[in-house]
Design a protein around this motif. Structure first.
Motif, short mmCIF file in Angstrom:
data_model
loop_
_atom_site.label_atom_id
_atom_site.label_comp_id
_atom_site.label_asym_id
_atom_site.label_seq_id
_atom_site.Cartn_x
_atom_site.Cartn_y
_atom_site.Cartn_z
N UNK A 11 0.82 -1.21 0.00
CA UNK A 11 0.00 0.00 0.00
C UNK A 11 0.85 1.26 0.00
N UNK A 12 2.13 1.12 0.43
CA UNK A 12 3.00 2.28 0.59
C UNK A 12 4.42 1.93 0.13
N UNK A 13 4.97 2.78 -0.73
CA UNK A 13 6.37 2.67 -1.13
C UNK A 13 7.12 3.82 -0.50
N UNK A 14 8.13 3.51 0.29
CA UNK A 14 8.96 4.51 0.95
C UNK A 14 10.31 4.55 0.26
N UNK A 15 10.72 5.75 -0.14
CA UNK A 15 12.00 5.93 -0.82
C UNK A 15 12.92 6.83 0.00
N UNK A 96 -2.16 5.99 8.98
CA UNK A 96 -2.81 5.49 7.77
C UNK A 96 -3.40 4.09 7.97
N UNK A 97 -3.20 3.52 9.15
CA UNK A 97 -3.66 2.17 9.46
C UNK A 97 -3.10 1.15 8.45
N UNK A 98 -1.78 1.26 8.25
CA UNK A 98 -1.05 0.36 7.35
C UNK A 98 -0.04 -0.42 8.20
N UNK A 99 0.10 -1.71 7.91
CA UNK A 99 1.08 -2.52 8.63
C UNK A 99 2.41 -2.52 7.88
N UNK A 100 3.46 -2.91 8.58
CA UNK A 100 4.78 -3.00 7.95
C UNK A 100 4.77 -3.99 6.78
#
Length: 113
Positions: A11-15, A96-100
């Protein structure tokens, strides 16, 4: 779980900035001002991910204003000058209620571990 199934959960890409959005080199002019070189291809790839519903953000130790300017151009949220990247990431995920398990992280140095 297959790699394809794991990637479908993202759900999320961290750069990171230096070495990920740049080639890890910096130009310094005669006034001591730093400049970075970027690939225009990053923008196309990021847009494609965003169209798939994957949010992209940048968390960087670097505090140079060029980081925020590049992220603005890419239309991604920017967190510059971060010493504790994991702490900031955990705060972002909680909000954001997103898990690792739903995060892909791309870094290039020990401070990205």
């Amino acid at each position: 779980m297959s790699l394809q199934e794991r990637l479908a959960q993202i759900k999320l890409l961290v750069l990171d900035h230096d070495g990920v959005l740049t080639d890890n080199h910096v130009y310094v002019n005669e006034h001591g001002e730093e400049m970075c070189r970027y690939s225009r291809g990053d923008g196309i790839g990021i847009q494609r991910l965003q169209k798939l519903g994957i949010e992209v953000i940048c968390i960087s130790t670097e505090s140079n204003p060029v980081v925020a300017k590049r992220c603005e151009k890419l239309n991604i949220n920017c967190y510059p000058g971060v010493g504790d990247k994991l702490g900031v990431l955990e705060t972002i995920l909680a909000g954001r209620h997103i898990s690792m398990a739903q995060v892909a992280y791309v870094g290039n140095d020990v401070n990205d571990l």
